[in-house]
Write a protein that holds these residues in place. Sequence first.
Motif, PDB file in Angstrom:
ATOM      1  N   CYS A 215      22.077  19.401  13.192  1.00  0.00           N
ATOM      2  CA  CYS A 215      23.506  19.598  12.956  1.00  0.00           C
ATOM      3  C   CYS A 215      23.977  18.801  11.742  1.00  0.00           C
ATOM      4  CB  CYS A 215      24.306  19.169  14.183  1.00  0.00           C
ATOM      5  SG  CYS A 215      23.743  19.912  15.740  1.00  0.00           S
ATOM      6  N   SER A 216      24.848  19.395  10.954  1.00  0.00           N
ATOM      7  CA  SER A 216      25.359  18.731   9.754  1.00  0.00           C
ATOM      8  C   SER A 216      26.354  17.633  10.105  1.00  0.00           C
ATOM      9  CB  SER A 216      26.043  19.751   8.833  1.00  0.00           C
ATOM     10  OG  SER A 216      27.259  20.202   9.424  1.00  0.00           O
ATOM     11  N   GLN A 217      26.507  16.690   9.171  1.00  0.00           N
ATOM     12  CA  GLN A 217      27.528  15.655   9.294  1.00  0.00           C
ATOM     13  C   GLN A 217      28.157  15.484   7.918  1.00  0.00           C
ATOM     14  OE1 GLN A 217      28.298  11.722   9.064  1.00  0.00           O
ATOM     15  NE2 GLN A 217      30.067  12.834   9.825  1.00  0.00           N
ATOM     16  N   THR A 218      29.083  16.387   7.589  1.00  0.00           N
ATOM     17  CA  THR A 218      29.708  16.386   6.258  1.00  0.00           C
ATOM     18  C   THR A 218      30.938  15.499   6.193  1.00  0.00           C
ATOM     19  OG1 THR A 218      31.157  18.286   6.726  1.00  0.00           O
ATOM     20  CG2 THR A 218      28.940  18.768   5.928  1.00  0.00           C
ATOM     21  N   PHE A 219      31.485  15.102   7.351  1.00  0.00           N
ATOM     22  CA  PHE A 219      32.753  14.383   7.390  1.00  0.00           C
ATOM     23  C   PHE A 219      32.547  12.873   7.395  1.00  0.00           C
ATOM     24  CE2 PHE A 219      33.181  18.304   9.922  1.00  0.00           C
ATOM     25  CZ  PHE A 219      34.079  18.993   9.122  1.00  0.00           C
ATOM     26  N   ASP A 220      33.424  12.155   6.694  1.00  0.00           N
ATOM     27  CA  ASP A 220      33.437  10.703   6.807  1.00  0.00           C
ATOM     28  C   ASP A 220      33.999  10.316   8.172  1.00  0.00           C
ATOM     29  OD1 ASP A 220      32.452  10.458   4.263  1.00  0.00           O
ATOM     30  OD2 ASP A 220      34.403  10.091   3.327  1.00  0.00           O
ATOM     31  N   PHE A 264      29.077  22.494   9.882  1.00  0.00           N
ATOM     32  CA  PHE A 264      30.485  22.237  10.178  1.00  0.00           C
ATOM     33  C   PHE A 264      31.112  21.586   8.955  1.00  0.00           C
ATOM     34  CE2 PHE A 264      33.558  20.029  13.421  1.00  0.00           C
ATOM     35  CZ  PHE A 264      34.563  20.898  13.046  1.00  0.00           C
ATOM     36  N   SER A 265      32.184  22.187   8.428  1.00  0.00           N
ATOM     37  CA  SER A 265      32.862  21.609   7.261  1.00  0.00           C
ATOM     38  C   SER A 265      34.288  22.124   7.197  1.00  0.00           C
ATOM     39  CB  SER A 265      32.127  21.981   5.965  1.00  0.00           C
ATOM     40  OG  SER A 265      32.388  23.333   5.602  1.00  0.00           O
ATOM     41  N   VAL A 266      35.055  21.558   6.279  1.00  0.00           N
ATOM     42  CA  VAL A 266      36.353  22.131   5.956  1.00  0.00           C
ATOM     43  C   VAL A 266      36.114  23.377   5.107  1.00  0.00           C
ATOM     44  CG1 VAL A 266      37.706  20.005   6.120  1.00  0.00           C
ATOM     45  CG2 VAL A 266      36.541  20.562   3.980  1.00  0.00           C
ATOM     46  N   PRO A 267      37.031  24.364   5.142  1.00  0.00           N
ATOM     47  CA  PRO A 267      36.839  25.590   4.363  1.00  0.00           C
ATOM     48  C   PRO A 267      36.716  25.362   2.866  1.00  0.00           C
ATOM     49  CG  PRO A 267      38.465  25.968   6.078  1.00  0.00           C
ATOM     50  CD  PRO A 267      38.165  24.498   6.091  1.00  0.00           C
ATOM     51  N   SER A 268      37.361  24.318   2.328  1.00  0.00           N
ATOM     52  CA  SER A 268      37.312  24.110   0.877  1.00  0.00           C
ATOM     53  C   SER A 268      35.896  23.868   0.380  1.00  0.00           C
ATOM     54  CB  SER A 268      38.228  22.954   0.466  1.00  0.00           C
ATOM     55  OG  SER A 268      37.923  21.779   1.178  1.00  0.00           O
ATOM     56  N   VAL A 269      35.007  23.351   1.237  1.00  0.00           N
ATOM     57  CA  VAL A 269      33.602  23.199   0.852  1.00  0.00           C
ATOM     58  C   VAL A 269      32.978  24.571   0.635  1.00  0.00           C
ATOM     59  CG1 VAL A 269      31.321  22.406   1.596  1.00  0.00           C
ATOM     60  CG2 VAL A 269      33.328  20.981   2.011  1.00  0.00           C
ATOM     61  N   ALA A 270      33.281  25.505   1.535  1.00  0.00           N
ATOM     62  CA  ALA A 270      32.749  26.863   1.406  1.00  0.00           C
ATOM     63  C   ALA A 270      33.334  27.567   0.181  1.00  0.00           C
ATOM     64  CB  ALA A 270      33.043  27.663   2.670  1.00  0.00           C
ATOM     65  N   VAL A 271      34.612  27.309  -0.123  1.00  0.00           N
ATOM     66  CA  VAL A 271      35.230  27.877  -1.331  1.00  0.00           C
ATOM     67  C   VAL A 271      34.482  27.386  -2.566  1.00  0.00           C
ATOM     68  CG1 VAL A 271      37.313  27.886  -2.755  1.00  0.00           C
ATOM     69  CG2 VAL A 271      37.507  28.154  -0.280  1.00  0.00           C
ATOM     70  N   PHE A 272      34.178  26.101  -2.602  1.00  0.00           N
ATOM     71  CA  PHE A 272      33.430  25.504  -3.704  1.00  0.00           C
ATOM     72  C   PHE A 272      32.045  26.117  -3.810  1.00  0.00           C
ATOM     73  CE2 PHE A 272      30.529  21.909  -4.908  1.00  0.00           C
ATOM     74  CZ  PHE A 272      30.885  21.830  -6.238  1.00  0.00           C
ATOM     75  N   VAL A 513      40.732  17.189  -3.937  1.00  0.00           N
ATOM     76  CA  VAL A 513      40.688  17.115  -2.475  1.00  0.00           C
ATOM     77  C   VAL A 513      40.870  15.669  -2.063  1.00  0.00           C
ATOM     78  CG1 VAL A 513      39.246  19.158  -2.188  1.00  0.00           C
ATOM     79  CG2 VAL A 513      38.159  16.923  -2.466  1.00  0.00           C
ATOM     80  N   ASN A 514      41.363  15.464  -0.840  1.00  0.00           N
ATOM     81  CA  ASN A 514      41.538  14.108  -0.336  1.00  0.00           C
ATOM     82  C   ASN A 514      40.253  13.622   0.328  1.00  0.00           C
ATOM     83  OD1 ASN A 514      41.478  15.295   2.223  1.00  0.00           O
ATOM     84  ND2 ASN A 514      43.702  15.277   2.449  1.00  0.00           N
ATOM     85  N   SER A 515      40.308  12.479   0.981  1.00  0.00           N
ATOM     86  CA  SER A 515      39.100  11.884   1.551  1.00  0.00           C
ATOM     87  C   SER A 515      38.500  12.734   2.665  1.00  0.00           C
ATOM     88  CB  SER A 515      39.413  10.488   2.098  1.00  0.00           C
ATOM     89  OG  SER A 515      40.406  10.555   3.116  1.00  0.00           O
ATOM     90  N   ASN A 516      39.289  13.644   3.234  1.00  0.00           N
ATOM     91  CA  ASN A 516      38.790  14.525   4.288  1.00  0.00           C
ATOM     92  C   ASN A 516      38.317  15.875   3.755  1.00  0.00           C
ATOM     93  OD1 ASN A 516      39.371  12.587   6.183  1.00  0.00           O
ATOM     94  ND2 ASN A 516      41.363  13.425   6.716  1.00  0.00           N
ATOM     95  N   GLY A 517      38.365  16.034   2.437  1.00  0.00           N
ATOM     96  CA  GLY A 517      37.893  17.276   1.840  1.00  0.00           C
ATOM     97  C   GLY A 517      38.927  18.381   1.800  1.00  0.00           C
ATOM     98  N   LYS A 518      40.154  18.094   2.196  1.00  0.00           N
ATOM     99  CA  LYS A 518      41.218  19.097   2.165  1.00  0.00           C
ATOM    100  C   LYS A 518      41.893  19.074   0.795  1.00  0.00           C
ATOM    101  CE  LYS A 518      42.372  18.230   7.042  1.00  0.00           C
ATOM    102  NZ  LYS A 518      43.477  17.938   7.979  1.00  0.00           N
TER     103      LYS A 518
END
Length: 532
Positions: A215-220, A264-272, A513-518
Amino acid sequence: MVKSDRLLWSGFLQSSAKFPDRPAIDVAGCRVTHEDVGRRAMSLAATLQAETPAGAVPVTAVLVYRSATAYAAVLGTLMAGHGYVPLNPMFPAERTQLMLERSMCRSVIVDEASEAQLDRLLADSMSPLVVVCPDRADVGELAAKFSAHRILGANDLSRFDRWRPTKIDANSMAYLLFTSGSTGQPKGVMVSHRNVLSYLDTVVPRYGINEQDRCSQTFDMTFDLSVHDMFATWEKGACLCCPTYKALIKPGAFIVDAKLTVWFSVPSVAVFMKKLGMLKPGMYPALRLSLFCGEALPLEIAKSWAGAAPNSVIENIYGPTELTIACTAYRWENARSPSECEHGIVPIGRPFAGLEARVIDEQLREVEAGGDGELIMGGSQLALGYWQDTEKTAAAFVTLPESDKVFYRTGDRVRRPVGTAPFIYLGRLDHQIKIMGHRVELGEVEAVIRDEAGVDAVVALGWPINASGASAIEAFLQANEDLDVALVQQRLEARLPAYMVPRRLHILSRLPVNSNGKYDRKALLDKLKENE
């Protein structure tokens, strides 16, 4: 129903007993077994139990970043009977110090990469702390430099077998997470063991997590979605794969190299990823589950991801920190889902078991089915409230006139479903502005721009701000410089009322993006202020 003797770390210990030699974490390619992580955690737990001053508030800060020590620190803090307070060494030291002071912590665990922050963090005015540096054997230099504090190194830690579970109630705080506050001061959200366990009891069986998963761990850790990463993974003995900060720049390569089965990530990662050609058909056949949360999921991104990960279930999950990680879910289906999207955004689905959702108007009255309003939710995942702030807690956690149940006001606008339809996300209440007396949904403007410009990343802002709302709209697009801005503007004028047409379209190679990737709306507003 959560058992009274079960706590957030219980699942990890069960997995450790069942799969001692299987990896619990894979940090930057370095694998550590469940047994080894468990022993490190027990050692830290026993140390905290022995060293924390009597009468101190039972919370311990963890100043850590993407390391094996980081995960042992979280587990060890919980196993000591404390709630953990995640601190991010990438944040400004002043903000970190404020959170440390406001939490009233008397102990902090620091990994090797974060030790550099101690110079600025341990100010003379701070109350004495127990500072645990498990990655450093000799702490003599640190102890001399910070003589007001008790500094412990690897050689000072208690043996793992000296740990004894502390009996605490499942309603005790598991973590204290500071989020941005409207006053500029971070708010501390208190989340209990029972809150998280209720969440896990829904998502672990829903997603079939098992010991074979990676499982991924992309979040701080300062983003509460990291709690899902850790504890949904460990509940069944799976491996948590944490990339370095550098590896996160190429998420597609990380998926392949780490042999991930769960993303598992925020959508902005997928946009990138789409912009850089990382979402081509069939690129990630090993993924069996893909989750997105934290911000609106664009329709086109969901379609592209479905093509790139053809064997993956895709879910858009939604939830503020105050409702514990996520509280609704929508499962993407290629044939049905596009017709259920609105403004080019994927629905947020239906509430998890044990949660109740209502849609209310400004008078806290429930709107009719099919009507729009503010989403409020209550139930087993409802957080304990805000740390030492009864006023903010009372304003956000409300009891409706005809009910004795407590609900959290999310501040999100949704459409109340008719029948079994999903909840439709319509944007933030504070993203609804008035221009020339007209109510404008910035999400609707963003949807039209995405459609006409053929880009996925768009942020619309009301600007300049005036007494009644805003004078106009400015929009930022993540696009190439060769985009025909004049043509896009012409198309917008053909589709939108004049007061909804952006005054200017700003092209950026990548939206901040902020520290949460949003997407960082404040940073974009600052750009507009600078250009006044």
